[in-house]
Design a protein around this motif. Structure first.
Motif, mmCIF file in Angstrom:
data_model
loop_
_atom_site.group_PDB
_atom_site.id
_atom_site.type_symbol
_atom_site.label_atom_id
_atom_site.label_comp_id
_atom_site.label_asym_id
_atom_site.label_seq_id
_atom_site.Cartn_x
_atom_site.Cartn_y
_atom_site.Cartn_z
ATOM 1 N N VAL A 83 1.657 3.994 -0.421
ATOM 2 C CA VAL A 83 0.500 4.852 -0.651
ATOM 3 C C VAL A 83 -0.315 4.926 0.633
ATOM 4 N N ALA A 89 -4.305 0.330 -5.034
ATOM 5 C CA ALA A 89 -4.011 1.635 -5.631
ATOM 6 C C ALA A 89 -3.110 1.466 -6.853
ATOM 7 N N THR A 90 -3.287 2.325 -7.832
ATOM 8 C CA THR A 90 -2.440 2.320 -9.019
ATOM 9 C C THR A 90 -1.344 3.361 -8.858
ATOM 10 N N VAL A 91 -0.107 2.944 -9.015
ATOM 11 C CA VAL A 91 1.029 3.866 -8.979
ATOM 12 C C VAL A 91 1.541 4.022 -10.406
ATOM 13 N N GLU A 146 1.918 1.160 -14.954
ATOM 14 C CA GLU A 146 0.903 1.276 -13.915
ATOM 15 C C GLU A 146 1.037 0.062 -13.005
ATOM 16 N N ALA A 202 -0.674 -1.594 -6.059
ATOM 17 C CA ALA A 202 -0.199 -1.677 -4.677
ATOM 18 C C ALA A 202 -0.741 -2.932 -3.999
ATOM 19 N N SER A 216 3.100 8.893 -9.140
ATOM 20 C CA SER A 216 1.870 9.402 -8.526
ATOM 21 C C SER A 216 0.960 8.218 -8.278
ATOM 22 N N SER A 217 0.072 8.340 -7.290
ATOM 23 C CA SER A 217 -0.839 7.240 -6.954
ATOM 24 C C SER A 217 -2.282 7.660 -7.213
ATOM 25 N N HIS A 218 -3.083 6.664 -7.575
ATOM 26 C CA HIS A 218 -4.470 6.910 -7.976
ATOM 27 C C HIS A 218 -5.357 5.837 -7.371
ATOM 28 N N SER A 245 -2.536 11.535 -5.896
ATOM 29 C CA SER A 245 -1.482 12.107 -5.068
ATOM 30 C C SER A 245 -0.763 13.185 -5.868
ATOM 31 N N ASN A 301 -3.064 10.395 -0.762
ATOM 32 C CA ASN A 301 -4.289 10.636 -1.525
ATOM 33 C C ASN A 301 -5.377 11.175 -0.608
#
Length: 378
Positions: free
Chosen positions: A40, A54-56, A75, A78, A97-99, A106, A124
């Motif tokens: 990420v 980060a949460t993937v 979830e 990272a 996707s990353s958050h 993302s 992101n």
């Protein structure tokens, strides 16, 4: 627990299943898996920021084989380098996707697990509507082609710029690994929210209208799709169904599931096959993504108009309201957009250019607006 079943019996059953699985593995061999490393990378608009924590979001699914399977969404967190790693059995698809708190999501990217290993980069950017571009970076060597390698870095600016400052498009450059810049160029409009991010590029509007799917799929339940109403028996909660439709942000994954089950699916196939770049995944947006596009139509149109004024062909304005509140249809017609979100076995969701969301029969014809995700990889 019923009296006829004892703990010892349950333990024996589990032991038997374990032994059976071991026999299958011994006979057929270990199931091959793709090892995925997701990195990420985050930007505040001008400079790199930490992606630690980060949460993937990971969705693993298989459509078209037996059995059709969708594993519960995972979830993953990272590490200090913004990295998560996991394995996916060959033959499955997966969406990632990353958050990151305070930034936009993302792109949601979808891949087939077929390789021994894969590196995926997720990017992101801040929440908002941006002009999206990217640069190619290169490492050249005197020892021949085998020592040359390339990478890409995306960047955003509030509006289209005639000259982009170097620090904006080289914000994530590793100058030792990739010392040579190949220049920069714009590729579309980025719509970035905390839950979903997508891009609007060139040639994303269908010339005419089309049905949602082929005739034999007009009354079909698609596997692994989140139906908002299973069967339309009255009474049912229309407000709850519409709320669920607005919350669907998985357009790229929806499109992958639909095409895996029905490869000639009309609307999803048009979106996926519309002209695109080598690092682009075009898809039929979800109803929630279309609604976000409608909400941000003024900001999106402002950037599209700049592209058009600069002579870039292939962009299409969204319908908009003039200063008197009257709707203007710059493409010669009002637009009702098909989404990749389904309602029941007969209907799918549409979003109108006036912001209304409703379900419609799949054999009726509407416009398609494809959107894109970019993986910025060679």
């Amino acid at each position: 627990m019923p009296k006829s079943i004892t703990p010892e019996m349950v333990g024996g059953t589990l032991a038997g299943l374990t032994e059976a699985v071991a026999e299958v593995v011994e006979t057929l061999g270990e199931i091959p898996r793709e090892h995925v490393r997701v990195e990420v990378t985050a930007c505040d608009g001008q400079s790199k920021v930490s992606a630690e924590g980060a949460t993937v979001r990971l969705d693993v699914f298989a459509v078209g084989g037996f059995p059709c399977t969708a594993m519960p969404r995972q979830e993953l967190t990272a590490d200090a380098d913004g990295v998560v790693e996991f394995d996916v059995p060959h033959g499955f698809k997966y969406a990632v996707s990353s958050h990151i708190d305070g930034l936009g999501a993302s792109f949601q990217l979808v891949f087939d697990a077929v390789a021994e290993q894969r590196d995926v980069r997720l990017w992101n950017f801040p929440v908002g509507v941006w002009a999206l571009g990217h640069t190619d970076l290169a490492h050249y060597s005197d020892d021949g082609w085998e020592d040359e390698y390339y990478t890409a870095i995306p960047f955003v600016t509030p509006m289209r710029m005639e000259e982009v400052p170097e620090e904006i498009y080289l914000w994530a450059q590793d100058s030792e690994k990739y010392p040579q810049s190949e220049g920069w160029w714009y590729i579309g409009v980025l719509v970035s929210t905390a839950e979903t991010t997508f891009a609007i590029g060139k040639n994303n509007l269908s010339d005419g209208t089309m049905v949602w799917c082929d005739s034999r799929d007009c009354n079909t339940l698609f596997p692994l799709i989140d139906y908002h109403v299973q069967k339309r028996y009255y009474p049912w909660d229309s407000e709850a169904a519409e709320k669920q439709a607005r919350a669907d942000m998985d357009g790229n994954m929806n499109t992958a599931k639909i095409l895996a089950f029905s490869p000639t699916h009309t609307a999803a196939r048009w979106a996926a096959s519309s002209p695109s770049d080598y690092d682009e995944q075009r898809f039929l947006p979800s109803s929630g993504q279309l609604y976000i596009m409608w909400l941000n139509r003024t900001a999106i149109n402002a950037i599209i108009q700049q592209y058009m004024d600069a002579g870039e062909e292939g962009f299409n304005l969204l319908p908009y309201q003039n200063d008197k509140g009257q709707w203007q249809t710059p493409n010669g017609r009002g637009e009702v957009w098909w989404s990749s979100s389904v309602f029941d076995s007969l209907c799918s969701w549409v979003v109108t250019y006036t912001g209304i969301i409703y379900y419609d029969l799949r054999n009726l014809t509407h416009v398609v607006r494809a959107v894109s995700a970019f993986h910025f990889e060679y």
